[in-house]
Structure formats: structure tokens, C-alpha cells
Design an enzyme around this catalytic site. Structure first.
Site, PDB file in Angstrom:
ATOM      1  N   ARG A 242       4.759 -13.403   9.678  1.00  0.00           N
ATOM      2  CA  ARG A 242       5.208 -12.017   9.644  1.00  0.00           C
ATOM      3  C   ARG A 242       6.538 -11.909  10.392  1.00  0.00           C
ATOM      4  O   ARG A 242       6.752 -12.584  11.398  1.00  0.00           O
ATOM      5  CB  ARG A 242       4.155 -11.127  10.301  1.00  0.00           C
ATOM      6  CG  ARG A 242       4.585  -9.684  10.484  1.00  0.00           C
ATOM      7  CD  ARG A 242       3.450  -8.847  11.035  1.00  0.00           C
ATOM      8  NE  ARG A 242       3.923  -7.531  11.462  1.00  0.00           N
ATOM      9  CZ  ARG A 242       3.133  -6.496  11.704  1.00  0.00           C
ATOM     10  NH1 ARG A 242       1.834  -6.619  11.557  1.00  0.00           N
ATOM     11  NH2 ARG A 242       3.627  -5.346  12.100  1.00  0.00           N
TER      12      ARG A 242
ATOM     13  N   LYS B 280       2.446   0.845   9.899  1.00  0.00           N
ATOM     14  CA  LYS B 280       2.660   2.134   9.237  1.00  0.00           C
ATOM     15  C   LYS B 280       1.897   3.257   9.935  1.00  0.00           C
ATOM     16  O   LYS B 280       2.328   4.405   9.916  1.00  0.00           O
ATOM     17  CB  LYS B 280       2.267   2.033   7.764  1.00  0.00           C
ATOM     18  CG  LYS B 280       3.343   1.385   6.911  1.00  0.00           C
ATOM     19  CD  LYS B 280       3.080   1.521   5.431  1.00  0.00           C
ATOM     20  CE  LYS B 280       2.041   0.560   4.966  1.00  0.00           C
ATOM     21  NZ  LYS B 280       1.933   0.530   3.489  1.00  0.00           N
TER      22      LYS B 280
ATOM     23  N   GLU C 269       0.860  -1.188   0.000  1.00  0.00           N
ATOM     24  CA  GLU C 269       0.000   0.000   0.000  1.00  0.00           C
ATOM     25  C   GLU C 269       0.896   1.238   0.000  1.00  0.00           C
ATOM     26  O   GLU C 269       1.805   1.334   0.838  1.00  0.00           O
ATOM     27  CB  GLU C 269      -0.905   0.024   1.231  1.00  0.00           C
ATOM     28  CG  GLU C 269      -1.821   1.234   1.267  1.00  0.00           C
ATOM     29  CD  GLU C 269      -2.609   1.357   2.564  1.00  0.00           C
ATOM     30  OE1 GLU C 269      -3.430   2.273   2.670  1.00  0.00           O
ATOM     31  OE2 GLU C 269      -2.375   0.541   3.481  1.00  0.00           O
TER      32      GLU C 269
END
Length: 726
Positions: A445, A455, A225
Site C-alpha cells: 500500500r 475513506k 468502493e
């Protein structure tokens, strides 16, 4: 054509062909081994045609491999590679072996690869030629005779260890060429070639496979993103996608998931592409979810008409509570006509439309809460960084991703295990939209101690001025850690060692910095600095009346680091911490000069050492002294430098669920120390890595501009020093 048969003589296996096929993920059939020593290595293809000869087969591998420029990027590089293939035969000649090693070592002094900037079959031919000599090369590898050649050999082996060890173990000896010291065989690993578990190095049965994957038919996507810079967690996803694309000779595309214009920008797109290039990710093309907004809106309207989606104006907090409790919305059974009417209001961005969202009509009683009527579209009349104000509604990631994956021909979607509960939703949306099913492959992860990877949290530090930007050296972004002094090859090695495991783990930064140190230490130049505030003058009464200069290596074991000029004077600066440890009449060693005897120690009223007086004793033995001192001449040519040390942004190793990072902020994350550096530091370039003798490793962030502006050096952790304030 498909290779149907590989055959070769038992006493002369084509090691370079076998190794290259492993590295480039070119699948070869189980070899047929003959006793006829005169029989050349042979490929037999599906149409019955043949290719014969080790280098012929090796060139074929080079041409069909998916690795970039494996047989050169142009005719000139291909010809250079051909030269190296011919030269590699000299390694099998006993009398010429060491001469060849000397020649290649010299050639590799300032090179990473033999030809160009990529691994090629030239590297594999020479690598295999060395490995084939077994113990002879193994003993030379442990010596310091060929540092550049050993560095190059180890670098290739570390990156492709599992596949190369399988080949050498099978065809050279039971030991192969050993395991890289940084790889722990108990952990699941992936190193650019094979994945292995529990130490079963190179075993095909222990590889982690993509479900229903076929060679040449795998298509993957890395979909960041554009709402921030790439961080170390994203890097793992990107590199795993590239690994599987190479392994299955497939394609990788980069797709920007740009469905939230309030957080996204062209600046982030540009920097994400920069970070992807930094990581060496090779991709087929770049796409954007916004390329499909019209199609997504059409599909959303189809779902409304089919009764598979509805417009809901329930306030967000109430909607969240109803989803948790399994309570159906009051809007769930509105008519198709009413839903289409409100859908048009959403598309217009009207006051009524702003109150609404589009939800999928799935199952509000499903134990998996992601299937409880998820939101597909929200009204958000904010200009999009690519397409301006064309739209007032935007799809959620959960709705857009499964559709775009399907129509872009993605065969396997790699997702971190945090999305596990949403996998059923992903496939249900594909089913309702009438598109083909995409396989999901989960991986864990990457979590790092004392590190925030959200983020949203990182943006808080930027927006509140707690850091200097997304490339701040305290940030876990690719640009941040590279700016702090991490080499990209260390980052790649660290991430690929974690493999495609689904097990959640919390990694220590020290391991990453240890890998980095092994890469930078053999090649980075050495310089000298003393802390400005606490320095002591040592006067050598028999020192040179007139200063003189000697040219000495910047690195005693790596000529490629160049040379530096050292000035020798009667008065020199040493560190206060060294001065206070010296006793009268003690003999010390001045590094890069020789021994000296300290005759007199001058102290102030508080007992602090203010001055030393001594004599040179250059005939003295370095082996007899306890203290080896760094020093600088007292001249006006010294450079003002600023040493910057950094700490973690938070003081807790791992935040528990629901814990606010604001409660564990580190109050002091940066320390500046003024120092003086040798005059050669005027020539440092931004980004250059160096070692300050007895102080550690540093990266030049601000080079010399003028005497009044200090050179800024960022301290690089080495994996041993504490990197968290206590």
C-alpha cells in the site's frame, strides 16, 4: 499468428521496432543477428510467412499492440504516422540531422506527442532515430538549443525507461541514454514497460511476474468502493493493474464494489469514473458487484443447505470477542431448516432478520483469524443507489469479491499487502462455492507522510466541514491534488516508480512535488504580484511622464507560453521585504526593465519604510546589483488576487496503531494572503498553472470575474519549501 523468428544485420538493428515492442509489451523472440548488411530486418511467423523491412515491422507492431491508438485512431492519423516514419530516415543523414532537430523542435512546441494525444509508432521512430546517433544527440540534449524536443524525448524515456535503456544499451552503446534523475535504481521500479530490481535495468530475469500468467490470457480488475473519491493510494492500484494488463496484452475491467448502500452513492460512482479517466486508465468495461446480487444470494443459500454456512444472531461485539478467542457461536450447529428459516427473515428485513447475519462455517480454531467463521451477509434495509429497495440483505466484500472475481474471468487479483491474512479466506470461499481459483498478487500500500487515506477518516473531514469537499486541495484525492496544481503525468510517474514491491514504505510528498516542478517549470508562464498590505511606492523622478506598454514573453525560454503586456510608469510598487533591504544610493535591478538608483528612503516613526525615491539608470549593468526586484506599475488596471497556501491536515508523520487522528489535527491548514497582480491575470483560466516571480508556482482556482472579486491562486509546493507547519 506468432512471431517465431526475428533477424537483422548486426550493423543495422531496427531500433524503432525493438523499442516499440518493449513499450507496447509485444514479445519478440531472441533475435538472430546476421553479418549480411544487405539483409533487411525480418519477422518469420509460425506458418512460415515473412514480413521484411524496418517500417513494415514497425507498422505490424503498431497494429497488434494493446496500447491505445499506437498506429493512430483512424485512417487520417495512420497516414500522419506514415509521414513521420518516412521523415525519420533524415535523422541518419549527417548533414540534415540538426535541421531535422530544429524542425521537430518547432513542431513539438505545443504538442505532447507527434500525432494525436497518445504515444504512437511515429514517436518511437523519431525517438529511436535520435537515440541511434549516440553521443551526437547526447551532447545536443544537454544544450538548450532544442528545449521542446528534449522535453519530449526525456518524457518518453522517463515513462518507459527500463525497456528503452535495455534496447539502447544493447544496440547503441554500453551507456544507453542514461537513467532519469528521479529514478533511484536501488528501489524496485516499474515504469510502463518493465520492472527491475536493484538497478538491474531492463533485465528480464529481474522482472516481477504475475504467477502463471500467459500473454493474451490475463484479465485484471480495479475494484473501488463507491464510498468516496479516488485517492493517491487507489491510484497506485489502478496504475499497477493497467501496467500488468499492458505487459501481458490482457484486459482490465473496472468493477464497483457496491455492497454497502449506507456509504455509497451515484455521485461517488461518477467521480470515480472521472478520476479513472484523469489517470488515463484504459479499461474494457465497467461492472458492478450489485450485478451479481441474485447469484450471490443463490450461492449463499447453497452453502446453508450444504452445512457450510449458518445464521447467527450473536451481538456484534460479542461475536468479535468470540472470534478473537476462538469460541464457537451458540448458533453454529443449528439445523439447516432453522438456518433457512432465519435466512428468509433476513431477506424480508423483518425485526428478527435484522438481528441476524450469515457466517461461513470454516474453522474457529485456525491461527489465521480471518478463517474463524467470517460474516458473509448482513441485513441492511437501506435503499441501494443503483437498485433501490429490492434487497434487504447485502454481501460483505470478503464474500462477494472471490465469487465475482471467479465468474468474471479474472485471472489475477491485485490486492494490497494489508489483505495478506485474508488471502486464505479468499481462496477457501472460492473452494466452498465451487468456482475456479483466482491468483492473488500482492503489492505494498502507498503510504504518505502526514496523510490519512482511510475513506472513513476522510469522510469525517467532509461531513464536519473541515474541508470544502472531496476535491479540497488539502485532500490526498486525485481531484484534490490535481486542484492544488499537480500534473497527472507527475502523479503517474511517481506511482509507477514505486513499482509492484511488497515492501511497506512511507513516502514523502516532496518527491512527488519535485517531479511536478520539473514538468511545469519549463512551460508555465511568469507573472508578477506584490503583497497588498505591505507594499512600498518607489517614485522614479526621471521615469516616464506618460505610461507606455511593452509586449514581452510570458516565459523567456518557452514561446508557447504566449505574451503579456507590461506597463512602465513613473511610480511603481515593490515588496516591503525588498524595500527594507535597500540602502540609500544603492543600485538595484528592476526585473524586465533595467537598473535604478535609490536616492531617498522615507520611514515612519517606527522605522518602517513607507516610500522610496530614486532614478532610472538603465545603462547600469545587471551583473553589478545585489537586489533583483519584482515590481508593478501604479495603475488602476492591477488585479486583486488571493494567494492560498495549504498545510497538512494532521501534525504527525505517521499514526501508530490505535492512535486517533483527532488527537493530532492541525489547527491551521489554510492561509490567505491578499495581493495585487499584473493586469494580464485577467486572462487566466481556471486550472492554469503559472509562476509568480520570486514567489513560487500557483494554480488558478477562481479566474477573474469582476474587479471586486479576487482571482484565487493556490500555491503549488515545489519539493523544496516546507509543506508542514512548525
Amino acid at each position: 499468428m506468432e512471431i517465431k523468428q526475428l533477424s537483422f544485420a548486426a550493423d543495422s538493428p531496427p531500433l524503432s521496432v525493438l523499442a516499440s515492442s518493449k513499450v507496447a509489451a509485444v514479445v519478440l523472440p531472441t533475435p538472430t543477428i546476421t553479418s549480411d548488411s544487405s539483409s533487411p530486418p525480418t519477422f518469420i511467423f509460425s506458418d512460415g510467412t515473412k514480413l521484411q523491412g524496418t517500417y513494415v515491422l514497425l507498422r505490424y507492431i503498431g497494429r497488434v499492440a494493446s496500447l491505445p491508438n499506437f498506429y493512430g485512431q483512424d485512417a487520417f492519423q495512420s497516414s500522419q504516422i506514415d509521414e513521420w516514419l518516412e521523415y525519420s530516415s533524415i535523422l541518419s543523414s549527417g548533414s540534415e540531422f540538426e535541421n531535422a532537430c530544429t524542425c521537430i523542435d518547432s513542431y513539438l512546441e505545443k504538442r505532447t506527442f507527434l500525432v494525436g494525444y497518445c504515444l504512437s509508432i511515429a514517436d518511437m521512430a523519431i525517438w529511436s532515430g535520435l537515440a541511434a546517433t549516440g553521443q551526437r544527440w547526447d551532447s545536443l540534449r544537454k544544450s538548450k538549443k532544442y528545449p521542446n524536443l528534449v522535453r519530449w524525448f526525456n518524457s518518453i524515456f522517463t515513462e518507459y525507461s527500463d525497456g528503452l535503456n535495455e534496447v539502447t544499451t544493447t544496440y547503441v552503446g554500453k551507456r544507453g541514454v542514461g537513467k532519469p534523475t528521479t529514478v533511484k535504481p536501488k528501489e524496485q521500479q516499474v515504469v510502463n514497460g518493465d520492472i527491475s530490481e536493484k538497478g538491474k535495468v531492463g533485465s528480464r530475469t529481474s522482472e516481477v511476474d504475475l504467477p502463471d500468467a500467459e500473454i493474451g490470457k490475463v484479465r485484471l480488475r480495479f475494484a473501488p468502493e463507491p464510498s468516496g473519491f479516488l485517492h493517491i493510494g487507489h491510484a497506485k492500484a489502478a496504475l499497477l493493474n493497467q501496467y500488468f494488463a499492458h505487459r501481458y496484452q490482457g484486459e482490465l475491467i473496472v468493477r464497483f464494489d457496491d455492497t454497502n448502500p449506507a456509504k455509497e452513492s451515484s455521485e461517488f460512482v461518477e467521480n470515480l469514473l472521472k478520476d479513472i479517466e484523469t489517470l488515463g486508465i484504459k479499461f474494457k468495461k465497467v461492472t458492478h458487484t450489485s450485478d451479481y446480487f441474485d447469484k450471490l444470494m443463490e450461492k449463499a443459500e447453497e452453502l446453508i443447505r450444504q452445512g457450510k454456512a449458518y445464521i447467527d444472531d450473536t451481538p456484534r461485539e460479542q461475536m468479535q470477542k468470540e472470534r478473537m478467542d476462538g469460541i464457537e457461536s451458540k448458533c453454529r450447529n443449528n439445523s439447516v431448516e432453522e438456518n433457512l428459516k432465519l435466512w428468509k427473515e433476513m431477506m424480508k428485513g423483518s425485526e428478527r432478520g435484522l438481528q441476524c447475519c450469515l457466517r461461513g462455517k470454516l474453522d474457529m480454531q485456525d491461527p489465521n483469524k480471518s478463517l474463524r467463521d467470517p460474516v458473509y451477509y448482513r441485513c441492511n434495509p437501506v435503499p441501494h443507489h443503483r437498485i433501490g429497495s429490492k434487497y434487504n440483505i447485502y454481501p460483505t466484500y470478503d464474500f462477494a469479491c472471490p465469487y465475482v472475481d471467479a465468474i468474471e474471468g479474472i485471472s489475477h487479483a491485485l490486492r494490497s499487502s494489508e489483505y495478506h491474512d485474508r488471502n486464505a479466506q479468499y481462496h477457501r470461499i472460492q473452494e466452498d462455492l465451487g468456482v475456479r481459483k483466482v491468483h492473488i498478487y500482492e503489492f505494498s500500500r502507498l503510504n504518505m507522510v502526514y496523510t490519512l487515506l482511510s475513506k472513513r477518516n476522510l469522510r469525517w473531514f467532509v461531513e464536519n466541514g473541515k474541508v470544502d469537499g472531496w476535491d479540497d486541495p488539502r485532500f490526498p484525492t486525485v481531484q484534490g491534488i490535481v486542484r492544488r496544481g499537480l500534473k497527472v503525468e507527475a502523479l503517474v510517474q511517481f506511482i509507477l516508480e514505486q513499482g509492484a514491491s511488497k515492501n511497506l514504505n512511507l513516502m514523502e510528498w516532496d518527491k512527488l512535488w519535485t517531479i511536478n516542478k520539473k514538468i511545469i517549470d519549463p512551460v508555465c508562464p511568469r507573472h508578477t504580484a506584490v503583497i497588498e498590505e505591505r507594499r512600498v511606492l518607489l517614485t522614479l523622478t526621471n521615469g516616464p511622464e506618460n505610461p507606455f506598454v511593452r509586449i514581452i514573453p510570458r516565459h523567456k525560454k518557452h514561446e508557447g507560453a504566449g505574451e503579456k503586456a507590461t506597463t512602465y510608469t513613473k511610480r511603481i510598487w515593490i515588496e516591503y521585504d525588498d524595500a527594507k533591504c535597500i540602502a540609500e544610493n544603492e543600485e538595484v535591478t528592476l526585473m524586465d526593465w533595467g537598473n535604478a538608483r535609490v536616492k531617498e528612503i522615507v520611514k515612519d516613526e517606527s522605522g518602517n519604510v513607507t516610500q522610496l525615491i530614486g532614478v532610472l539608470h538603465l545603462e547600469g549593468s545587471v551583473k553589478t546589483t545585489k537586489l533583483k526586484l519584482t515590481w508593478l506599475p501604479e495603475t488602476t488596471e492591477l488585479v486583486n488576487i488571493l494567494l492560498m497556501e495549504f498545510d497538512y491536515l494532521i501534525t504527525k508523520k505517521k499514526l501508530e496503531e490505535g492512535e486517533n487522528f483527532l488527537d493530532v489535527l492541525n489547527p491551521c491548514t489554510k492561509r490567505e494572503t491578499a495581493a495585487l497582480g499584473d493586469s494580464n491575470m485577467r486572462n487566466l483560466k481556471r486550472g492554469e498553472i503559472l509562476q509568480l516571480e520570486r514567489k513560487g508556482y500557483f494554480r488558478c482556482d477562481v479566474p477573474f470575474i469582476r474587479p471586486s472579486k479576487p482571482v484565487v491562486l493556490f500555491a503549488i509546493p515545489d519539493g523544496r519549501q516546507a509543506t508542514s507547519s512548525k
